[in-house]
Structures are given as C-alpha cells and as structure tokens.
Design an enzyme around this catalytic site. Structure first.
Site, PDB file in Angstrom:
ATOM      1  N   LYS A 113       0.829  -1.188   0.000  1.00 30.34           N
ATOM      2  CA  LYS A 113       0.000   0.000   0.000  1.00 30.34           C
ATOM      3  C   LYS A 113       0.875   1.255   0.000  1.00 30.34           C
ATOM      4  O   LYS A 113       2.004   1.244   0.485  1.00 30.34           O
ATOM      5  CB  LYS A 113      -0.891   0.036   1.243  1.00 30.34           C
ATOM      6  CG  LYS A 113      -1.910  -1.086   1.352  1.00 30.34           C
ATOM      7  CD  LYS A 113      -2.663  -0.970   2.669  1.00 30.34           C
ATOM      8  CE  LYS A 113      -3.682  -2.089   2.844  1.00 30.34           C
ATOM      9  NZ  LYS A 113      -4.842  -1.925   1.961  1.00 30.34           N
TER      10      LYS A 113
ATOM     11  N   ARG B 200      -9.759 -12.039   2.555  1.00 28.48           N
ATOM     12  CA  ARG B 200     -10.574 -13.177   2.092  1.00 28.48           C
ATOM     13  C   ARG B 200      -9.824 -14.495   2.239  1.00 28.48           C
ATOM     14  O   ARG B 200     -10.438 -15.540   2.393  1.00 28.48           O
ATOM     15  CB  ARG B 200     -11.028 -12.938   0.656  1.00 28.48           C
ATOM     16  CG  ARG B 200      -9.921 -12.849  -0.348  1.00 28.48           C
ATOM     17  CD  ARG B 200     -10.340 -12.153  -1.633  1.00 28.48           C
ATOM     18  NE  ARG B 200     -10.476 -10.718  -1.447  1.00 28.48           N
ATOM     19  CZ  ARG B 200     -10.834  -9.868  -2.406  1.00 28.48           C
ATOM     20  NH1 ARG B 200     -11.106 -10.330  -3.623  1.00 28.48           N
ATOM     21  NH2 ARG B 200     -10.940  -8.579  -2.164  1.00 28.48           N
TER      22      ARG B 200
END
Length: 425
Positions: A204, A278
């Site tokens: 990020k 996930r």
C-alpha cells in the site's frame, strides 16, 4: 471532579438570538434542537460538537430521550483518547441496556484503535477470549491455534498471510454454550483479524497504510457483538472464529503467483497479496461450516469497493438468501444501524478466474476491478458449505480515518448492534 453538563432534547426552535444553531446553552445545560428529518443523525452530530468543545462528562435529562437517541449521542461523544462519561436517562432497564452496549463498544473500539505494535495476532485472540470468558464464565471454552500448528490443521490461509511477520498468526476457536455439552450450534461468527495490513508485496501507499490497524475491525465487531448478546442474556450456543495475522513483507512472506490448497480442496492463486482478508476468512468459514451452525455470520473490513458503493455510513451485506438479507435489514433497523445489500449471485464465484488454480483471490487490476465487493463475496462462497444460511458483512462503516461530523477518528463499532440482534433472533 467537574460537574456534569446536562443535555436535553427539544423540538422547539432556538431563541432568535441563537440564529439557526442546533445546540444552545442555558447555564449548566445544553439543549439539542431537533429539526425534523433524521433526528438520530442530528443528535450524533450535536454530540460531536459538544465533545469538540472539551466537554467530557454528560448527564442526559428529559423525557424525549430513548434507547436509540441516547446511543446515537454516545457514538458521537466517544473519542479514541477517552471513554465516554455519560449518565443515562430513563428507566433502569434502559440504563442497563445502554451500559451493556457501551461496555461492549468500548472493548471493541479499544482493540480497533490500539497500535499495531501493541496488538499482535496472538494477543488479539487472547484478549478477545479473556473478555468473553469474564462475561460467560464456565459457559465459555476456547483454544488458540498459532504458528506452525495452523498448517498442521490445514488452516493454510491464515498461515500464509501471517508467515511474513515475526509474530505468529493465530485462529481463535471459542465456544459459548449455555445449554449443555451436546447442544446444537445456532450461530457461528467469523471475524477478519488482520492486526496490521501493509499490503504485503502488493504494498500500500503510506496514506493507505496509515489506518490499517483497523483491519481487525471484523474480529473486534463480532467479539463485541457476542459479548453484548451474552450480557443481554443470550441462551443459544454460539461459536466464534477469529482469523488473526499481520500482513507484512519479509523473506518469509507469501508472494504473488503462490497457490494455496485449502482444507476443502479448493486451490487459490494469489494475484494480489493485499487481498489477504478473504484468504484468512476462507479458513474461518470452513471451520464455521464444520460446526454445523444454522447461520454463519462473517464480518470484515474487506474491500474499498464496498466503501465506494455504500459510503461510510452504511455496512454492505451479502447473502445467497433473500430471507437472510431481509432479516438483517430488519434487525439493523430495530437497533438504528444502517446496512445495504449488494449483489451476490452464483456466478460471482467465477469472477476471479485463474489459469493455474480453481480460483484467484482477486482480479489482477486496481481494486479488483468492477464489482469488487461482490467478487470478494463470491470468492468467500467457495468456503461455505451448501445449504447453510450465510451472511457476509463488509464493514464500510467500521473506521473513520479522520474526524467528521458524526464520528471521531478511529473505530466506530457500527455493525455490532446488528450482529448482536441477529444472535437473539
């Protein structure tokens, strides 16, 4: 100690010399002037204004206060630096309910706002287990599976995401059973517990990484919800699974192109190490399915796509069952929280194709491409046993990166009341 500022509600307009002010003052009393429309939103905004003026201790007074309005006030009055000091109004039962809510929210908010250095994955699991054990006593049992033991039990997603950190990943398996040893499991809760998310090798930018201590917001939300329901007298067997890891970069970190083979045999190609939530939830959903629960609820700060779709005042909800979605919307409305359903069709499970595995964990494009939140839910569907009622909550409203008109910066706990209400249904 300073005197408490008294706060009352009125539907009268302010005196002319106050202009259009929504909050006026009379000696030691603040008066919130309700102006029609969304009154709970107005109350929460007024609480933010009072808190920003340095007022730290409040007594709510008057007949117009109810459970919802007092809770809205407390949400606006809370900050990351201090616990709200509020004297509730109304009957003893109302005050007890609000006290239980605030205690649970304070616990969840503290976890979300804690620094990543102070909240390692195993510590998150232990803090959650200890808090719930304090509430439930002998009705609560748990175990923490960590490090290499995760691989031995085939929880490959949590292990892969967390192996780049020097601090081991962990899964908390907790059982609240007030009914006896052989009682069926009514609900299984699954929470994403990424205590810090660098993005891994799909790293990020700094501005996107700064608030990533919040990425365990799902774990804190389901823990707070279970604790609140227990305080409210929950008499059902519930299992809780927290999927805890730090997503960091090192010589041990998982990489783009890796393929994970999950316990249920599904193979997953990693095309984005920043789509890690996930991957850990997949383990928790399999464990929840194995519990035989009639309903599985997972909560996660999962996708930016959900934030783009519903904004930061709603949580996005997904389910293959229209009945589950309707029930969730009804329960959220009962506790004055906001949820909004987004699509989840069978074909969403095919929206992250891989040439090398059964599926990929995302699509190799920014944000996972169009429909990213639904595609993430479709990925999770690979790991929920058929014929089990399942609700996926993407917590778009769990964290405020900066203060705004409704929330101080930090964890909001928005979604906790909805999940607690579902546990009672």
């Amino acid at each position: 100690m300073s005197e408490l500022m008294k706060v009352s509600l009125t539907k009268d307009a302010p005196a002319a010399h106050w202009g259009n002010a929504d909050v006026t003052f009379n000696n030691e009393q603040a008066i919130i002037h309700l102006q029609g429309g969304d009154e709970l939103r107005q109350i929460q905004q007024a609480a933010r204004k009072l808190r920003s003026q340095g007022i730290s201790r409040i007594a709510l007074e008057g007949e117009l206060w109810n459970v919802d309005s007092q809770w809205a006030f407390s949400q606006g009055f809370a900050t990351a630096k201090s616990t709200p000091d509020i004297r509730w109004a109304g009957a003893e039962s109302t005050q007890t309910e609000l006290t239980h809510r605030l205690e649970s929210a304070n616990f969840a908010r503290h976890l979300i706002n804690e620094t990543p250095e102070n909240l390692a994955p195993v510590k998150l699991a232990i803090l959650a287990a200890h808090w719930l054990s304090e509430i439930g006593g002998e009705k609560v049992t748990y175990r923490v599976i960590e490090g290499q033991e995760l691989l031995e039990q085939k929880w490959v997603g949590i292990h892969a995401v967390g192996r780049g950190s020097e601090r081991p990943p962990a899964m908390l398996e907790l059982d609240f059973n007030p009914l006896g040893e052989d009682a069926p499991v009514s609900v299984a809760l699954v929470g994403k517990g990424i205590t810090f998310d660098s993005g891994g090798y799909s790293i990020k930018a700094s501005e996107g990484m700064l608030g990533m201590k919040c990425d365990m917001g799902g774990a804190s939300t389901v823990t707070g919800a279970l604790g609140l329901a227990m305080k409210q007298g929950l008499n059902k067997r519930v299992k809780l699974y927290l999927c805890c890891a730090e997503n960091l970069i090192s010589g041990h970190a998982y990489k783009l192109g890796d393929i994970l083979t999950y316990k249920n045999g599904v193979t997953v190609e990693v095309v984005n190490t920043d789509a890690e939530g996930r991957l850990v939830l997949a383990d928790g959903l399999q464990a929840a399915s194995e519990s035989g629960a009639g309903l599985i609820i997972d909560a996660a700060t999962l996708t930016g796509a959900a934030v783009m779709a519903v904004g930061t005042n709603y949580n996005a909800i997904f389910s293959p069952s229209s009945e589950v979605l309707a029930m969730t919307q009804a329960k959220a409305a009962e506790v004055a929280e906001r949820v909004w359903p987004l699509p989840l069709d069978p074909w969403h499970s095919e929206m992250c194709p891989s040439a090398y595995a059964d599926t990929a964990n995302s699509r190799p494009m920014k944000g996972g491409g169009a429909g990213g939140a639904s595609n993430a839910a479709g990925f999770l569907a690979h790991f929920v046993s058929p014929n089990i009622n399942w609700l996926h909550m993407d917590l778009a409203s769990a964290f405020a990166d900066s203060p705004n008109a409704l929330w101080a910066a930090g964890g909001t706990t928005h979604g906790m009341l909805t999940i607690a209400a579902l546990l009672h249904d």
